[in-house]
Design an enzyme around this catalytic site. Sequence first.
Site, short mmCIF file in Angstrom:
data_model
loop_
_atom_site.label_atom_id
_atom_site.label_comp_id
_atom_site.label_asym_id
_atom_site.label_seq_id
_atom_site.Cartn_x
_atom_site.Cartn_y
_atom_site.Cartn_z
N ASP A 1 0.82 -1.22 0.00
CA ASP A 1 0.00 0.00 0.00
C ASP A 1 0.86 1.27 0.00
O ASP A 1 1.61 1.51 0.94
CB ASP A 1 -0.86 -0.07 1.28
CG ASP A 1 -1.70 1.17 1.53
OD1 ASP A 1 -1.86 1.99 0.63
OD2 ASP A 1 -2.24 1.27 2.66
N HIS B 1 -3.62 4.47 6.90
CA HIS B 1 -2.57 3.91 6.04
C HIS B 1 -1.19 4.10 6.68
O HIS B 1 -0.94 5.08 7.37
CB HIS B 1 -2.59 4.60 4.67
CG HIS B 1 -3.86 4.37 3.91
ND1 HIS B 1 -4.05 3.28 3.10
CD2 HIS B 1 -5.01 5.08 3.86
CE1 HIS B 1 -5.26 3.33 2.57
NE2 HIS B 1 -5.87 4.42 3.01
#
EC number: 3.1.-.-
Lengths: 609, 609
Positions: free
Chosen positions: A247, A421
């Site tokens: 990611d 994140h």
Amino acid sequence: MQQNRQQQPAAAKAPREAAAQQPAAALVPAAEDAAHAPQEQPHRRPRRPRQKREPAKPPIHIAFLGGLNEVGKNMTLFECQGDMFLLDCGMAFPDDDMLGIDLVLPDFTYVEKNADRIKGIVLTHGHEDHIGALPYLLKKVNLPLYGTPLTLGLVKGKLKEHGLLNKVKMNVVNPGDTIRFGCIGVEMIHVNHSIPDAVGVAIHSPAGTIVHTGDFKIDCTPVWGEMIDLGRFAQLGKEGVLALMADSTNAERPGFTKTEKMIANSFESMFRRAENKRIIVASFASNISRVQQIVDCAVKYGRKVALSGRSMVNVMSIGVEMGYLHVPEGVLIDIDLIKKYPKDKIVLITTGSQGEPMSALSRMAFADHRKVEVGPDDFIIISARPIPGNEKSVGNVIDELMKRGCEVEYGSMYEVHVSGHACQEELKLMQGIVKPKYFIPVHGEQKMLHQHARLAYSMGKRPQDVCIANIGDVIELSEDHMKRLPGAVPAGNVLVDGLGVGDVGSIVLRDRKHLAEDGLIVVVCTISSEDGHVVSGPDVVSRGFVYVRESENLIDDAKDLVFSVLEQCADNGIHDWGTLKTSIKDSLSHLLYDRTRRSPMILPIIMEV
Amino acid sequence: MQQNRQQQPAAAKAPREAAAQQPAAALVPAAEDAAHAPQEQPHRRPRRPRQKREPAKPPIHIAFLGGLNEVGKNMTLFECQGDMFLLDCGMAFPDDDMLGIDLVLPDFTYVEKNADRIKGIVLTHGHEDHIGALPYLLKKVNLPLYGTPLTLGLVKGKLKEHGLLNKVKMNVVNPGDTIRFGCIGVEMIHVNHSIPDAVGVAIHSPAGTIVHTGDFKIDCTPVWGEMIDLGRFAQLGKEGVLALMADSTNAERPGFTKTEKMIANSFESMFRRAENKRIIVASFASNISRVQQIVDCAVKYGRKVALSGRSMVNVMSIGVEMGYLHVPEGVLIDIDLIKKYPKDKIVLITTGSQGEPMSALSRMAFADHRKVEVGPDDFIIISARPIPGNEKSVGNVIDELMKRGCEVEYGSMYEVHVSGHACQEELKLMQGIVKPKYFIPVHGEQKMLHQHARLAYSMGKRPQDVCIANIGDVIELSEDHMKRLPGAVPAGNVLVDGLGVGDVGSIVLRDRKHLAEDGLIVVVCTISSEDGHVVSGPDVVSRGFVYVRESENLIDDAKDLVFSVLEQCADNGIHDWGTLKTSIKDSLSHLLYDRTRRSPMILPIIMEV
């Protein structure tokens, strides 16, 4: 790894089927790695003499259908020895230049073409950019779904809306479980993210093991569930990982993403400050942990909680029903009842943290909400960060709320939001424990992928072992190479506008842009079918061009011009409609540009009688 | 204040005319203030016994014509005893919803109405949001201008473009100078900002002294000129200031804005890293100090400097000509010559740091620049922060540059940019030394004004002594009150689109928005003037609605529907065109919405023969 042992998540209990079923050659534990093997593994495997490389090992192919060089639309197809599966099936929100578009889907052409070889769709979590395109795909290709309970709970609601509920097979899987797709085993690994029940995956194939993090962060004190199963990622690293796909959303941000739990302190101090005001919190509907903390705070300060915004109500009812959100009896009240309580006994949790024009918070700000009117008695918390591109609209909503006298907390004054994140230090940590041979940054725009690659270089990866791919690319991976296959598969934006899927493309958008910037002039004229001379008209209708009242002269001049152009054509015996229309367009656009420096779209319409 | 004495700017040399000419009553040095008076004032004024308040003191009026609840369009009208002057005359950039608009001007109605009482326009610095609307105003009302040399140099270029050069009287003033407008004296005070020659003002009037900071920051080591004249601001504070109006642009940001000089170190390390690549730096055209530092760095590393972008070339040639930018002989080369040098001998300074679609950097990114082609041999530095609303387009440019293989430095990796506006600590410092009776935050959106007001509260100001105003408001200030006068003056957005000023308003914009989102359907039909029955058509033309090829059925159905509507009207003897058009619109929009969930603009055009 040892300090994490106590936190070993529930996932670890599940048998490592995939690893067990792997052909031995896939595991290649190097001697020096084995020496550092985790101590909880009581029986070390006996050292085998190193085998010569087996030349026949098949490659694995990764086709990127979305999620690279863009944010959203995450969808990846994996294939090994003819067995295929999809990872995620997300949508994206339209860019500013996609005028009038509601949402954006991946191109499904390649999936449809390979429908009979695809064994299923694995979902990493329940965010729109990972599950949002499912109903559109499933209408074309019926494939079984695999996901954690909450993820499938959210998918269920979506399929219901599209009348697909009982037509699709949904398989609940949990962290630690491995799904078998022919020669491929997909192992679910628990990760932290801004929605519960998120997973990464380890894809065990004859070509080797590929680890895909999904969306993740490292949260050592998550509000829901356990800390990310770093132990399993590290174990895979010890066993040998062919490639890591990770990611990149926060790859530009230094440091470490803070724990979700930190929010509780900020909320407590804001709740104290709000005193006798009503509290309104705007947040992402899917962030159940955030809502949990707001609910906990409300309970502590004796406030009732009401929800506003369709997606907030939907997700939270699923959350409560499935046990992901815990609300004591009597705390949650219907929004219609908030007026029955004093202001200081209410917390309203709403959508609209991104300043979306039709969202509940925007409607409150612009006094357009049917049930909630805001003013100086409101203490409003925007518990989210604007997604790039939304800064201005979020700012406008804050401005309007303040003009109504509301107190508004946002941005950096209090810690009103943490990301879901991983930032740079977490990303490096993940690379460091997974120790992949190849690294493929995923989920992000070019600049994020680049920064993520830079992190890999800073940890010693060679440029040739890092691949910044694009959607449409097919990457072939095997023990001794990573390469982009020649030719791309269809991948791009399929635009959804109302009920239309794919019927708005670049020409329509180009026209919309033209109309948006300079408006439109329609010139209508009836000419004689005998000699081409003007019978009636020309008439000029304009929209979005200029106030007609202020430009009567200009419009009159335009009519005169078109009349003379048509008469001249008739005199010269030119009857070809294409030529007539082009002549009108050319002369008129000159006149208009000369007088206004604008170039409206000109639509000449000629009728013959 | 003493630690600043060595840095006392040149401005201090000028006589304090204004102060000297003030009626004594305006100066009220309180006993405790006098005790802390700066030591460089050798002869203390003898203490006067406190006088009773003089009741006849006239008020001063401030009319906000722009710059509040918005960023840009700064323009304020001051009036005392019938004498008026304007402070700044800026433009704003259009919001996203102002489709097709080039720029936004303040409403000049109130200025035109009072033209004979306005004695001049004082300009604080040469940025577009402070001088950009001048040519448009001066075409309507000829007023003398007052500004520092660089500011007027930049205005000159602007007036030349609009053919106004020799029609307007321009008066050069310097920090320390005071301009007299009847009973009002406007004293120029040197400040730091992201353009040289910026000033704040002290407005000395019979009502008292008002300090307006203009755009400012505190830079103790500026690249150009002296540190901000904090000494003078403090002295005014000692003498007594009725009101402070201060720049709120960065009021949301904690801390202290870094010195422009810090940039030099970052650039040095980036120049070293760039090694054998060409360096391209994107920056604001007006930031002469930034360009100076890039030039200095280029000289140090033996590179030539070329400029790209019209405004960059314009401003820098004015800068060089007027002595604000120092470039050694032979360093600056024409952009046409860059190909004659090796890449590592070139620095290209360009516009486009905000991702503007037509700017030089965007054109390089999208391979559309006539003279510069970028690739892996380019090291690109975006030396600016995206203005809110531009994040996405800046990101797109960075993505494209990276896809071409360029190395791109931006954001927080290196310190590639510092702001030109004061952050919270500087803003508090300014309030602390000016010690105004009333505080009016200016220059900013509502949320910035609010945060600025919060800073004032945190320093002990009472809410009633702080005024968050709006454009159109007229504030009356006197020694014993600050109040908003009833009734607002005309203030708002006048939109410029091409040559048209004010001919695009809300209706035109609404139409553009409608066209942008759903496109257009034109229905043309000829009917008989005798019985109203259809003679030819109906024909349907669509733009921005849908691919016609994919929707032939829909278009055919639309034609059939319009035909039957018109025939029905004819049968029922309905000939009124308004009714015919409404019937067509209603029935067609139902059909289209039903089938597509879209609502294109429908333009029915009926011709009679």
